[in-house]
Scaffold this active site. Sequence first.
Site, PDB file in Angstrom:
ATOM      1  CE1 TYR A  40      -3.866   2.433   0.658  1.00 25.44           C
ATOM      2  CE2 TYR A  40      -2.341   3.401   2.431  1.00 25.44           C
ATOM      3  CZ  TYR A  40      -3.417   3.200   1.642  1.00 25.44           C
ATOM      4  OH  TYR A  40      -4.290   4.458   1.733  1.00 25.44           O
TER       5      TYR A  40
ATOM      6  CE  LYS B 239      -3.801   5.014  -1.714  1.00 27.07           C
ATOM      7  NZ  LYS B 239      -4.636   5.627  -2.355  1.00 27.07           N
TER       8      LYS B 239
HETATM    9  P1  NAP Z   1     -13.178   2.466   1.514  1.00 25.34           P
HETATM   10  O1  NAP Z   1     -14.418   2.865   2.282  1.00 25.34           O
HETATM   11  O2  NAP Z   1     -12.589   1.027   1.483  1.00 25.34           O
HETATM   12  O3  NAP Z   1     -13.668   2.863  -0.124  1.00 25.34           O
HETATM   13  C1  NAP Z   1     -12.811   2.379  -1.134  1.00 25.34           C
HETATM   14  C2  NAP Z   1     -13.613   2.795  -2.427  1.00 25.34           C
HETATM   15  O4  NAP Z   1     -12.771   2.540  -3.520  1.00 25.34           O
HETATM   16  C3  NAP Z   1     -15.023   1.776  -2.466  1.00 25.34           C
HETATM   17  O5  NAP Z   1     -16.011   2.630  -3.176  1.00 25.34           O
HETATM   18  C4  NAP Z   1     -14.428   0.744  -3.594  1.00 25.34           C
HETATM   19  O6  NAP Z   1     -15.240   0.044  -4.213  1.00 25.34           O
HETATM   20  C5  NAP Z   1     -13.460   1.665  -4.301  1.00 25.34           C
HETATM   21  N1  NAP Z   1     -12.591   0.881  -4.898  1.00 25.34           N
HETATM   22  C6  NAP Z   1     -11.899  -0.225  -4.670  1.00 25.34           C
HETATM   23  N2  NAP Z   1     -11.141  -0.780  -5.965  1.00 25.34           N
HETATM   24  C7  NAP Z   1     -11.902  -0.245  -7.141  1.00 25.34           C
HETATM   25  C8  NAP Z   1     -11.857  -0.306  -8.431  1.00 25.34           C
HETATM   26  N3  NAP Z   1     -11.063  -1.316  -9.086  1.00 25.34           N
HETATM   27  N4  NAP Z   1     -12.573   0.402  -9.053  1.00 25.34           N
HETATM   28  C9  NAP Z   1     -13.441   1.204  -8.819  1.00 25.34           C
HETATM   29  N5  NAP Z   1     -13.676   1.513  -7.437  1.00 25.34           N
HETATM   30  C10 NAP Z   1     -12.769   0.737  -6.470  1.00 25.34           C
HETATM   31  O7  NAP Z   1     -11.999   3.555   1.650  1.00 25.34           O
HETATM   32  P2  NAP Z   1     -11.665   5.101   1.972  1.00 25.34           P
HETATM   33  O8  NAP Z   1     -11.159   4.983   3.266  1.00 25.34           O
HETATM   34  O9  NAP Z   1     -13.194   5.766   1.471  1.00 25.34           O
HETATM   35  O10 NAP Z   1     -10.722   5.330   1.202  1.00 25.34           O
HETATM   36  C11 NAP Z   1     -10.741   6.486  -0.119  1.00 25.34           C
HETATM   37  C12 NAP Z   1      -9.290   6.751  -0.543  1.00 25.34           C
HETATM   38  O11 NAP Z   1      -8.853   7.534   0.604  1.00 25.34           O
HETATM   39  C13 NAP Z   1      -8.392   5.485  -0.677  1.00 25.34           C
HETATM   40  O12 NAP Z   1      -7.707   5.884  -2.012  1.00 25.34           O
HETATM   41  C14 NAP Z   1      -7.356   5.195   0.403  1.00 25.34           C
HETATM   42  O13 NAP Z   1      -6.101   4.751  -0.036  1.00 25.34           O
HETATM   43  C15 NAP Z   1      -7.365   6.591   0.815  1.00 25.34           C
HETATM   44  N6  NAP Z   1      -6.947   7.013   2.101  1.00 25.34           N
HETATM   45  C16 NAP Z   1      -7.882   6.370   3.202  1.00 25.34           C
HETATM   46  C17 NAP Z   1      -7.553   6.525   4.382  1.00 25.34           C
HETATM   47  C18 NAP Z   1      -8.407   6.189   5.626  1.00 25.34           C
HETATM   48  O14 NAP Z   1      -8.045   6.238   6.901  1.00 25.34           O
HETATM   49  N7  NAP Z   1      -9.639   5.759   5.420  1.00 25.34           N
HETATM   50  C19 NAP Z   1      -6.236   7.099   4.967  1.00 25.34           C
HETATM   51  C20 NAP Z   1      -5.464   7.466   3.778  1.00 25.34           C
HETATM   52  C21 NAP Z   1      -5.783   7.293   2.393  1.00 25.34           C
HETATM   53  P3  NAP Z   1     -16.289  -1.119  -3.479  1.00 25.34           P
HETATM   54  O15 NAP Z   1     -17.223  -0.663  -2.670  1.00 25.34           O
HETATM   55  O16 NAP Z   1     -16.633  -1.682  -4.799  1.00 25.34           O
HETATM   56  O17 NAP Z   1     -15.214  -2.058  -2.859  1.00 25.34           O
END
Ligand code: NAP
Length: 246
Positions: free
Chosen positions: A169, A173
């Site tokens: 991961y 990134k």
């Molecule tokens: P999440 O709740 O797991 O949501 C991830 C989203 O990405 C979901 O809609 C998922 O779709 C979608 N996704 C994954 N693979 C995909 C693909 N091949 N095509 C289209 N959609 C896809 O995660 P989140 O926390 O909201 O994260 C959003 C972004 O923020 C990510 O890039 C993550 O790395 C970044 N981020 C998050 C955090 C945190 O603490 N949460 C911290 C730093 C960075 P499905 O519903 O179909 O699985």
Amino acid sequence: MSEKSGKIALITGANKGIGLETARQLGKLGVTILVGARDLSRGEQAAEVLRGVGVDAQAVELDVVNEADRVAVAKLIEKEFGRLDILINNAGVMLDGRKGNETSTTSQSLLRETFETNFFAVVALTQELLPLLRKSEAGRIVNLSSILASLTLHATEGSPVYDAKTFAYDASKSALNAFTIHLAHELQGTKIKVNSAHPGWVKTDMGGEGAQMEIVDGAKTSVELATLGADGPTGGYFHMGEALPW
Ligand code: NAP
């Protein structure tokens, strides 16, 4: 209905989590939202929820790793709007936890699967949509990175991420951050700005219940970078308005 700004945004992975909340907040600013979702029915449910709070939203089927989906979305945007103002590369995966996260034993398949979504798909989708972003008066690209992308912080004992090493991961990134820097350099002198966002450690399916931030705050960095004015930064890496070390 929120007063329309006339702007069009595509948010990938907008069916839940930070993506969905970003859609709500941007939509409330009057931006028309294309809710990217790999499962169209979940995208449609999210768009329905957004329309229910007055956001102009429509779902688009977009599995970011699927070339045919990427091409079809670009065609749809070209046909319906003729341009794209905001691209938020929000979809992402963290697979390390699921399959073991020791750097020395991280498998090739885990690395490739992670890079496929978090890096290669972002590059490919952005390249596909760049002609439409060039037609915008103020194109904005936001790449959802993470503080875990920071090589400087990973190499600094005592930093908040020093002991949080999820190799696949983190490396995906860091590569995404490289894309931000390189694309922003190429686009200097155009109306397009490209930045990386660290949303914070946010309570989503990915962040888990132990995360510090509520989703409403976790979307703020994306919204801010998506709505930067002409004097705003490009080629940067930010969390809530603060620059992070690369
Ligand atoms: P999440 O709740 O797991 O949501 C991830 C989203 O990405 C979901 O809609 C998922 O779709 C979608 N996704 C994954 N693979 C995909 C693909 N091949 N095509 C289209 N959609 C896809 O995660 P989140 O926390 O909201 O994260 C959003 C972004 O923020 C990510 O890039 C993550 O790395 C970044 N981020 C998050 C955090 C945190 O603490 N949460 C911290 C730093 C960075 P499905 O519903 O179909 O699985």
